[in-house]
Design an enzyme around this catalytic site. Structure first.
Site, short mmCIF file in Angstrom:
data_model
loop_
_atom_site.label_atom_id
_atom_site.label_comp_id
_atom_site.label_asym_id
_atom_site.label_seq_id
_atom_site.Cartn_x
_atom_site.Cartn_y
_atom_site.Cartn_z
N GLU A 117 34.64 24.43 47.62
CA GLU A 117 35.18 23.05 48.25
C GLU A 117 34.06 22.18 48.88
O GLU A 117 33.95 21.00 48.84
CB GLU A 117 36.15 23.60 49.02
CG GLU A 117 37.43 23.93 48.21
CD GLU A 117 38.52 24.51 49.14
OE1 GLU A 117 39.79 24.13 48.69
OE2 GLU A 117 38.42 25.33 50.02
N GLU A 137 42.28 31.52 45.01
CA GLU A 137 43.29 31.67 46.01
C GLU A 137 44.74 32.04 45.58
O GLU A 137 45.71 32.74 46.17
CB GLU A 137 43.63 30.38 46.80
CG GLU A 137 42.41 29.93 47.82
CD GLU A 137 41.34 29.18 47.31
OE1 GLU A 137 40.36 28.92 48.09
OE2 GLU A 137 41.26 29.21 46.00
#
Length: 263
Positions: A117, A137
């Protein structure tokens, strides 16, 4: 000559006054450079300092060691943080995108979770050929929460974002390049030199023009074409009034290299 500055939570910042660069280093190689909640909260602070430093023209982000840029966050910490705090993590992670200076991500090995990210919030990503990108995730019963879903979808497209994130897929460097998630793939032995050469290349340009160009391109990321064209036009007119533009024109006419000062 590298100058070490304030220490953060396993993040080291070094400045090279001669080259006018600053390097942010995730410095926990024994843990694949995982990024703690404290380190995330310090990320904006680091950029606030570098953004104000006129001796820094280009910012580089890298991971210590040879195995990872960053394998992501410290998973158990998520159970210790209030949900309100978690909902604002993307603000700190987006600090490279907000910076008025060019930011280069130097990727290698595991580039997972918040590591990816952060990389996607940078302007340019140079990746070693052993780089693996993932937003894993889903394996935890969670989704990416620091910009991952939105940036992959906007950069690579919705179909690829669903393929990658909903399946927790690990994307090798060559495939990530084809998707537009990274700028260039190089042999690992050449990674450092490639990033340094890119920083040197960016140093040739007007820092003011680079700042405005970054703002205009980021606007294109979020606005319709009509609004983007208006923003571009106003920025073009603004740069016409700068000393750097006058210097650029003079250097072109005189067949010499320009000496840009950011004015």
């Amino acid at each position: 000559m590298m100058e070490a500055v304030k220490q953060y939570d396993h993040i080291r910042v070094e400045k090279n006054k001669e080259k006018k660069t600053a390097t942010i280093i995730f410095d926990r190689p024994e843990k694949m450079n995982y990024i703690s909640m404290l380190a995330r909260s310090q990320f904006s602070e680091i950029f606030d300092e570098l953004n104000k430093d006129d001796d820094v023209r280009v910012i580089i982000i890298k991971g210590e060691g040879t195995k990872a840029f960053s394998a992501g966050g410290n998973i158990p910490e998520f159970m210790e943080v209030h949900q309100e705090e978690l909902s604002h993590l993307a603000v700190n992670v987006a600090a490279p995108e907000r910076s008025p200076k060019p930011v280069i991500a130097q990727l290698q090995g595991y580039t997972f979770g918040v590591g990816l990210e952060i990389a996607m919030a940078c302007d340019l990503c140079i990746a070693a050929d052993d780089t693996l990108l993932a937003l894993p995730e889903m394996n935890l019963g969670m989704i990416p929460g620091s910009g991952g879903t939105q940036r992959v979808a906007k950069i690579a497209g919705l179909t690829r974002a669903k393929d990658m994130i909903m399946r927790a897929r690990r994307i090798p460097a060559d495939e990530a390049y084809q998707w537009g998630l990274i700028t260039k793939v190089v042999p690992k032995a050449e990674l450092e030199n490639e990033v340094n050469a890119l920083a040197d290349e960016l140093m040739k340009f007007s820092p003011l023009a680079l700042k405005v160009c970054k703002q205009v391109l980021n606007a294109a990321y979020e606005t319709p074409l009509s609004a983007g064209l208006e923003i571009e036009g106003k920025a073009y007119g603004l740069l016409r009034t700068t000393e750097d533009f006058k210097e650029g024109v003079a250097a072109f006419v005189e067949k010499r290299k320009p000496n840009f000062t950011g004015k």
